[in-house]
Design an enzyme around this catalytic site. Sequence first.
Site, PDB file in Angstrom:
ATOM      1  N   ASP A  79     -34.082 168.219  20.616  1.00 56.32           N
ATOM      2  CA  ASP A  79     -34.412 169.080  19.486  1.00 56.32           C
ATOM      3  C   ASP A  79     -35.781 169.719  19.653  1.00 56.32           C
ATOM      4  OD1 ASP A  79     -35.613 166.488  19.093  1.00 56.32           O
ATOM      5  OD2 ASP A  79     -36.002 167.023  17.006  1.00 56.32           O
ATOM      6  N   GLU A 173     -35.914 163.909  17.576  1.00 63.22           N
ATOM      7  CA  GLU A 173     -37.234 163.298  17.766  1.00 63.22           C
ATOM      8  C   GLU A 173     -38.287 163.954  16.886  1.00 63.22           C
ATOM      9  OE1 GLU A 173     -41.264 162.878  19.797  1.00 63.22           O
ATOM     10  OE2 GLU A 173     -40.115 164.675  19.263  1.00 63.22           O
TER      11      GLU A 173
END
Length: 409
Positions: A79, A173
């Site tokens: 991400d 994350e």
Amino acid sequence: MSSLVERFLSYIVIDTQSNSESTQCPSTSGQITLAEQLKAELSALKLADVSLDENGYLMARLPATTMNVPAIGFIAHMDTASEASGNNVHAQLISNYQGGDIALGNQGERLSPEQYPFLNQLIGHDLITTDGSTLLGADNKAGIAEIITALDYLTQHPEIDHGDICICFTPDEEIGRGADRFDVKKFAAQWAYTIDGGPVGELEYENFNAASAKVICHGLSVHPGSAKDTLVNAMNIAAQFQMMMPSDETPEASAGRDGFYHLATLKPSVARTELHYILRDFEQDGMARRKAFIQTQVAQLNAKLEHGSVEVEITDSYANMREQITPHPQIITIAKTAMQELGIKPLIKPIRGGTDGARLSFMGLPCPNIFTGGYNFHGIHECITIDGMQQAVDVIIKIAQKTAQWAHQ
């Protein structure tokens, strides 16, 4: 090097920005889109145990070429951050940078060494930048590209001794959930490295202890036309509380090993206003002091208020991974030696933040952090050096080799 860059550029065009408001895992569908592409690439490399679970965790293993070597891992997240758009990313390649400002697209944005002096150290390097409208996504798609490129090299060079190499690409994350559903037992590595750092040489095994504090200010809302001696504005209470916080212990006033209090978000209304702080300190006793301080400030403001009230909810986020890694000194020694043998000066410093590795370390997987070669993450001025990316690849390969040498001593 061309395959490394091609991989990276193919990843950044997929919008994988995570979403803290979502309760799903992964929080956005783009992360699954990237994960499926990566799964196909790992399968094409004929890695073992390639799997993508329902939560978006992609794992694989490069089998050992020699016996009696501990399995190690390399981890990166799919991400990207929410501070700037990750949609419709257009990268720029700057060959043989010769200094001065770099125009980012045609909307007037510039990457300037006056604002970012590190550019003066990158003369002669090939850079990848944004076009000034989005982030780049080097955090952490550069790490993904570097890990896969290193694995590609090792599959082509079976004469290189190494143990099992386990990899995982994780979701979410950037919103603090990257380790939430990480299956450490399935991963099966004795230790690992996140490839999620910045400039070349970064080697980090110490991070902040982290907590969050939600300060809730309670007021009383009535119609302003009849509010005299009745209305209690929670936003005014919140303003009083913020003024009681130390102005010299904020992110903008701290560096190095200094901790801080940071007012991150505000949810205002007359009847109820929430102040969301993050608390950071490298030492456990320092974090305990910060928690006690904010509780004391709440009590003192409550004692002064004639109307309305304040309460606080404090939640621990993650802890300093140092205490989980230092009992295993070979983890750092191997990485440090690998860099030195490649002519890279290790930059060992504490992370003024956190990584998946911090939480994974407390889940039984000691996991320091290594550089990607990138700069200015989380914004439109993000950039990375192609040379730095290749050096990260070289370090991953060398760590695999040095681990085998260490085991066979």
